[in-house]
Design a protein around this motif. Structure first.
Motif, PDB file in Angstrom:
ATOM      1  N   LEU A 158      16.454  39.847  51.111  1.00 25.54           N
ATOM      2  CA  LEU A 158      18.000  40.776  51.167  1.00 25.54           C
ATOM      3  C   LEU A 158      18.419  40.377  52.707  1.00 25.54           C
ATOM      4  O   LEU A 158      19.573  40.042  52.829  1.00 25.54           O
ATOM      5  CB  LEU A 158      18.007  42.168  50.758  1.00 25.54           C
ATOM      6  N   THR A 159      17.687  40.716  53.582  1.00 28.28           N
ATOM      7  CA  THR A 159      18.125  40.384  55.126  1.00 28.28           C
ATOM      8  C   THR A 159      18.727  38.920  55.363  1.00 28.28           C
ATOM      9  O   THR A 159      19.782  38.668  55.756  1.00 28.28           O
ATOM     10  CB  THR A 159      16.906  40.958  55.982  1.00 28.28           C
ATOM     11  N   ILE A 160      18.007  37.871  54.738  1.00 28.35           N
ATOM     12  CA  ILE A 160      18.154  36.559  54.811  1.00 28.35           C
ATOM     13  C   ILE A 160      19.380  36.502  54.069  1.00 28.35           C
ATOM     14  O   ILE A 160      20.442  35.769  54.605  1.00 28.35           O
ATOM     15  CB  ILE A 160      17.001  35.684  54.342  1.00 28.35           C
ATOM     16  N   LYS A 161      19.505  36.858  52.709  1.00 25.48           N
ATOM     17  CA  LYS A 161      20.796  36.635  52.183  1.00 25.48           C
ATOM     18  C   LYS A 161      22.040  37.282  52.512  1.00 25.48           C
ATOM     19  O   LYS A 161      23.194  36.952  52.138  1.00 25.48           O
ATOM     20  CB  LYS A 161      20.251  36.894  50.618  1.00 25.48           C
ATOM     21  N   ASN A 162      21.878  38.255  53.349  1.00 25.02           N
ATOM     22  CA  ASN A 162      23.279  39.199  53.744  1.00 25.02           C
ATOM     23  C   ASN A 162      23.645  38.616  55.167  1.00 25.02           C
ATOM     24  O   ASN A 162      24.433  39.227  55.814  1.00 25.02           O
ATOM     25  CB  ASN A 162      22.746  40.390  53.805  1.00 25.02           C
ATOM     26  N   ARG A 163      22.872  37.574  55.660  1.00 26.14           N
ATOM     27  CA  ARG A 163      23.282  37.120  57.086  1.00 26.14           C
ATOM     28  C   ARG A 163      24.689  36.576  57.282  1.00 26.14           C
ATOM     29  O   ARG A 163      25.383  36.953  58.087  1.00 26.14           O
ATOM     30  CB  ARG A 163      22.313  35.943  57.553  1.00 26.14           C
ATOM     31  N   ILE A 164      25.293  35.901  56.244  1.00 25.30           N
ATOM     32  CA  ILE A 164      26.410  35.343  56.157  1.00 25.30           C
ATOM     33  C   ILE A 164      27.380  36.320  55.682  1.00 25.30           C
ATOM     34  O   ILE A 164      27.197  36.840  54.553  1.00 25.30           O
ATOM     35  CB  ILE A 164      26.593  34.075  55.526  1.00 25.30           C
ATOM     36  N   ILE A 165      28.600  36.842  56.334  1.00 21.06           N
ATOM     37  CA  ILE A 165      29.474  37.919  55.986  1.00 21.06           C
ATOM     38  C   ILE A 165      30.606  37.210  54.986  1.00 21.06           C
ATOM     39  O   ILE A 165      31.229  36.471  55.489  1.00 21.06           O
ATOM     40  CB  ILE A 165      29.903  38.276  57.084  1.00 21.06           C
TER      41      ILE A 165
END
Length: 272
Positions: free
Chosen positions: A258-265
């Protein structure tokens, strides 16, 4: 064409889709509106299919596993558009918008609507926690302003045409990530535990019981039926005492993904 009334149809367990829809209507400047809120089970009964009497229709749903939530699909598929213009809206948690707009487009055309606009917006992810914030507090003011501007532009578009036959419109084809293709339905249950109530914090207000979109919470014990639970986590996010919490499984793996996939706003995508 002049538009003076709107029918809004949405499913919004945690309120993010509702906020976007309301902002679009605000931008349209239409006061005379009919609301069909599909969040609670009684609204999705077979005998509850509404007569579309608004001059324009807005349909909004959150993205669940890259698709329309299964529990609202049959209701939406049974709508009768009768040639009404429709705006399609999806709201996703900054991970992926999937194919929801394509699914809504298919339903709308089959049901006799004329699609005139569409948009995908960002809302706080159902799995978002204080430790792993995913699109936390979205839609924010900027998102809502963009939704309002979207509403204004929809009205401008409609007012500048003589007939809906003049509208040429196409929604780009969305994509399903590999994970969405290989995991079984209701895969959210594979990655999160059923949110039990901490009775030392619970005040027995029964808000979670009243707001559960699938009536999965026992009124007496406050236990959740595992097979019914959507993992929308409405019961977590709406609890005034914070008596329930989201627990990932396996915790480290899910947190990392989840942290990786959420890096791009992500920002809203508008199709007019």
């Amino acid at each position: 064409m002049l538009i003076n009334s709107v029918t809004t149809i949405y499913f919004s367990p945690t309120g993010t889709t509702k906020k976007i829809i309301n902002s679009i209507v605000k931008g349209m400047g239409i006061v005379n509106d009919k609301i069909v809120d599909l969040t609670l089970p009684k609204a999705r009964r077979d005998d509850g299919i509404p007569l579309i009497d608004g001059e324009i229709v807005l349909i909004g749903v959150p993205v669940y596993e890259e698709k329309i939530p299964e529990i609202v699909y049959p209701f939406l598929a049974n709508l009768k558009g009768n040639g009404s213009p429709v705006v399609l809206v999806s709201v996703y948690g900054n991970i992926g918008d999937g194919i929801v707009l394509n699914q809504l487009d298919f339903i709308a055309q089959k049901s006799g609507f004329k699609v005139v606009a569409a948009g995908s917006f960002i809302g706080e992810h159902s799995f978002s926690t204080e430790e792993i914030p995913i699109a936390q507090n979205r839609p924010n003011n900027d998102d809502l302003n963009k939704a309002e501007e979207f509403g204004k532009n929809i009205i401008k578009k409609i007012e500048n045409i003589n007939s809906l036959e003049d509208v040429s419109f196409k929604i780009p084809q969305g994509k399903l990530p590999l994970m969405a293709k290989i995991v079984p339905k209701n895969s959210a249950r594979l990655f999160t535990k059923t949110p039990f109530a901490d009775m030392s914090k619970c005040s027995h207000c029964n808000i979670c019981v009243k707001l559960c979109p699938v009536s999965a919470i026992d009124k007496g014990t406050l236990e959740i039926n595992e097979k019914q639970c959507l993992r929308c986590f409405c019961c977590v996010k709406m609890c005034p005492k914070k008596a329930r919490k989201i627990i990932y499984k396996p915790k480290l793996l899910v947190s990392k993904v989840l942290t990786i996939k959420n890096r791009i706003i992500k920002e809203p995508k508008i199709y007019l």
